[in-house]
Every structure is written in structure tokens, then in C-alpha cells.
Design an enzyme around this catalytic site. Structure first.
Site, PDB file in Angstrom:
ATOM      1  N   LYS A 172       0.844  -1.206   0.000  1.00  0.00           N
ATOM      2  CA  LYS A 172       0.000   0.000   0.000  1.00  0.00           C
ATOM      3  C   LYS A 172       0.870   1.243   0.000  1.00  0.00           C
ATOM      4  CE  LYS A 172      -3.855  -2.288   2.312  1.00  0.00           C
ATOM      5  NZ  LYS A 172      -4.448  -2.659   3.593  1.00  0.00           N
ATOM      6  N   GLN A 185      -4.921  -1.126   9.663  1.00  0.00           N
ATOM      7  CA  GLN A 185      -4.894  -2.497   9.138  1.00  0.00           C
ATOM      8  C   GLN A 185      -5.521  -3.472  10.131  1.00  0.00           C
ATOM      9  OE1 GLN A 185      -3.811  -3.301   6.067  1.00  0.00           O
ATOM     10  NE2 GLN A 185      -4.009  -5.512   6.297  1.00  0.00           N
ATOM     11  N   ASP A 217     -11.163   3.160   4.003  1.00  0.00           N
ATOM     12  CA  ASP A 217     -11.607   1.763   3.982  1.00  0.00           C
ATOM     13  C   ASP A 217     -13.122   1.670   3.820  1.00  0.00           C
ATOM     14  OD1 ASP A 217      -9.785  -0.375   4.152  1.00  0.00           O
ATOM     15  OD2 ASP A 217      -9.369   0.015   6.270  1.00  0.00           O
TER      16      ASP A 217
HETATM   17  N1  GUN Z   1      -6.932  -6.482   6.365  1.00  0.00           N
HETATM   18  C1  GUN Z   1      -7.176  -7.255   5.274  1.00  0.00           C
HETATM   19  N2  GUN Z   1      -7.819  -6.523   4.331  1.00  0.00           N
HETATM   20  C2  GUN Z   1      -7.988  -5.276   4.837  1.00  0.00           C
HETATM   21  C3  GUN Z   1      -8.571  -4.080   4.341  1.00  0.00           C
HETATM   22  O1  GUN Z   1      -9.092  -4.016   3.224  1.00  0.00           O
HETATM   23  N3  GUN Z   1      -8.535  -3.009   5.177  1.00  0.00           N
HETATM   24  C4  GUN Z   1      -7.982  -3.074   6.400  1.00  0.00           C
HETATM   25  N4  GUN Z   1      -8.008  -1.973   7.136  1.00  0.00           N
HETATM   26  N5  GUN Z   1      -7.431  -4.163   6.896  1.00  0.00           N
HETATM   27  C5  GUN Z   1      -7.434  -5.257   6.121  1.00  0.00           C
END
Ligand code: GUN
Length: 307
Positions: A59, A103, A126
Site C-alpha cells: 500500500k 490495518q 476503507d
Molecule cells: N486487512 C485485510 N484486508 C484489509 C482491508 O481491506 N482493510 C484493512 N483496514 N485491513 C485489512
């Protein structure tokens, strides 16, 4: 004789995502040039789960490549909820940060919903905050969860108008299944949300023109669950032992989706691969959301990003 020749188009999410990131990059440059706003994304990771570390690094790198400001906050797995909430408040108040992503999963001592609920909904890239879930449900502009957003974009790019198609979504999570249902309803699909208690899941799946698999069970959806010519979106990312027994004995793994891919290719009209399907779209949509959040904070209309 049964015809098992592949017939499906492999839907290249990786290529579509690369195009989307290019468009976001160009739009980001124009936003900075014309309005002096450089979108900024803060990612927060607590603990050292290896899979989460890889996601977070990806990311950060993609954000920087798109010309955005990227911040990664790495906290120890002993971090208290109070300390994490304090960091979220600091990021909420930072005018250079337009998107905040915490996350998941978080360590057991932290209440995830309290943390997600503390993020400013206008920075919630998100799309997990209840305010954004509500906005999506009633059709107001907000921030939409990245995986369903990317899946819907890819479906529209592949099929064009989705009106009247029967979409079956397997999985009812807040992160994928429920928002996917809202997005496909908004595209005028007839939507069925199936789950672990649904009766005769194979028959339900066979009634789908669009089948979205979001259950987190490796290769659960078999070829004979798919209607000939249907479009299959595989959201699953499951790590399983290598197909080669010698490598498996050495602990080597591979990644598979929720769909038995090679079986699906003999029946479906189109299917997304794992890896290289929905995964890259999710990261691209995170950047799209950060760009949109930055535009809104500056009172600037965002450019259209779909191809
Ligand atoms: N953990 C696995 N996928 C995601 C996601 O799309 N967003 C977040 N914040 N954590 C994750």
C-alpha cells in the site's frame, strides 16, 4: 464426452488496476498543480503479522508511486487501545492526511469497532465506519469499501450495463458481502446474498449471472456450481500448502481463491484469477478513495476515474 475445454475469459484485474492507478496518478498531479493539494494516506499497523506487513508495504509503495504522501505508523503488538485512539485523533486533525487506514486484524486487547468508529468518516478510505455504511445503504456520497468497489468497477468494465442481471454474493461480511450487495443493487442487479446457513448453495450459485465469492474458504465454489457463461468474481485470498508434495513438505505455500479456478474456466464466461484479479483492484481503489477524500476536503470536484 464431457467438454472440459477452457472457455472463460480470464478477467485481468492486474492490468485494469494498473490503468486505474495511472488515471489516479494523473488526476493527483492535476489536483496538486491546480489546487495545491497533495493527497495523503496514513496506514497504521499494530503488531507484526507477516501477511499484514506485506499488504501494508504494498500500500505504501503504490501510494508513493501515485504521487501521494504516504505515512506508515508501525506500533508494537502490546499497544493499548488508548494509545491507538490517540494516534487516530492526531491523524484526524492533520490537514495533510486525507485518508486513514488501520490495518485489520488488530491484537485482542483492542476493540476494532471502537477504533474504526473513531476515524473521521471523511478520512475513512476503507469505508468501514458506520456513517459510510449508512451513506452507501441510502445512496448518499461517501467512501465505499475498496474490495467491493474494485469488483464492481471490473464487472462494469467487463459486462457493461449490469441492469437486470442476477448477482449471487456468497458471504455476508461488513467488509465485502454487504457493501457488494448495495453496490450491485445500485447497478440494478437482482441481488441474492448467500452464506453458510443458506440451503442448497450450489443451486443458488447456479442461478447467478454474476457470482461473487467472498467466503475465505479455499476453492469452495466448484465448476458445477457455475451457470455456463456466468461472470465469476473471486475475492478469496487463501494460503494453502504447495501443490507439489515435496515443496509442501518443506512448508512451501501457494495462494488460491474461493473458486476452483481451473474448473471455473471450463464453464464460466469470465473469471478473475487469484492472484492478479481482485487483489490489485483493492489497492487501486484505496488510492481512488484517498484522491476523492482529498478533493472533497478541498471542495474540488473529483475527476472520473473509471475507464
Ligand atoms: N486487512 C485485510 N484486508 C484489509 C482491508 O481491506 N482493510 C484493512 N483496514 N485491513 C485489512
Amino acid at each position: 464426452m464431457v467438454d472440459t475445454a477452457p472457455r472463460a475469459t480470464i478477467i485481468d484485474g492486474k492490468a485494469f488496476a494498473a490503468g486505474l492507478v495511472e488515471r489516479i496518478t494523473a488526476a493527483t498531479m492535476r489536483l496538486e498543480h491546480d489546487h495545491g493539494v497533495r493527497p495523503g494516506l496514513a496506514v497504521v499497523i499494530v503488531g507484526d503479522d507477516p501477511a499484514s506487513q506485506i499488504y501494508v508495504r504494498n500500500k505504501g509503495e503504490t501510494t508513493t508511486r501515485a504521487g501521494m504522501r504516504s505515512e506508515t505508523h508501525r506500533l508494537a503488538d502490546t499497544t493499548t487501545q488508548t494509545d491507538l485512539l490517540a494516534l487516530v485523533q492526531t491523524l484526524n486533525a492533520d490537514p495533510g492526511i486525507h485518508g486513514i487506514l488501520v490495518q485489520l486484524p488488530l491484537p485482542a486487547q483492542i476493540d476494532s469497532s471502537a477504533v474504526l468508529g473513531a476515524i473521521d468518516p471523511d478520512k475513512d478510505v476503507d469505508g468501514f465506519h458506520v456513517v459510510n455504511a449508512g451513506r452507501l445503504a441510502v445512496g448518499l456520497p461517501g467512501l465505499v469499501p475498496c474490495t467491493p468497489l474494485g469488483s464492481t468497477m471490473l464487472l462494469k468494465a467487463t459486462l457493461g450495463d449490469l441492469s437486470g442481471l442476477h448477482a449471487v454474493i456468497v458471504g455476508r461480511s461488513n467488509i465485502v458481502g454487504k457493501p457488494m450487495a448495495q453496490l450491485l443493487l445500485a447497478e440494478n442487479c437482482t441481488v441474492t446474498v448467500a452464506h453458510s446457513r443458506s440451503r442448497d448453495l450450489p443451486a443458488l450459485c447456479r442461478s447467478a449471472d454474476i457470482l461473487v465469492a467472498a467466503v475465505g474458504r479455499p476453492e469452495m465454489i466448484r465448476g458445477d456450481w457455475i451457470k455456463p457463461g456466468a461472470t465469476v468474481i473471486d475475492v478469496g485470498i487463501n494460503r494453502v500448502p504447495s501443490a507439489d508434495p515435496v515443496k509442501a513438505a518443506e512448508g512451501k505455500t501457494r495462494v488460491v481463491g474461493d473458486v476452483a479456478f481451473s474448473e471455473a474456466t471450463t464453464v464460466a464466461g469470465g473469471v478473475t484469477p487469484v492472484p492478479g484479479g481482485i487483489g490489485p483492484m483493492t489497492i487501486a481503489c484505496l488510492l481512488a478513495n484517498t484522491y476523492v477524500a482529498a478533493c472533497r476536503s478541498a471542495g474540488v470536484e473529483s475527476e472520473r476515474l473509471d475507464a
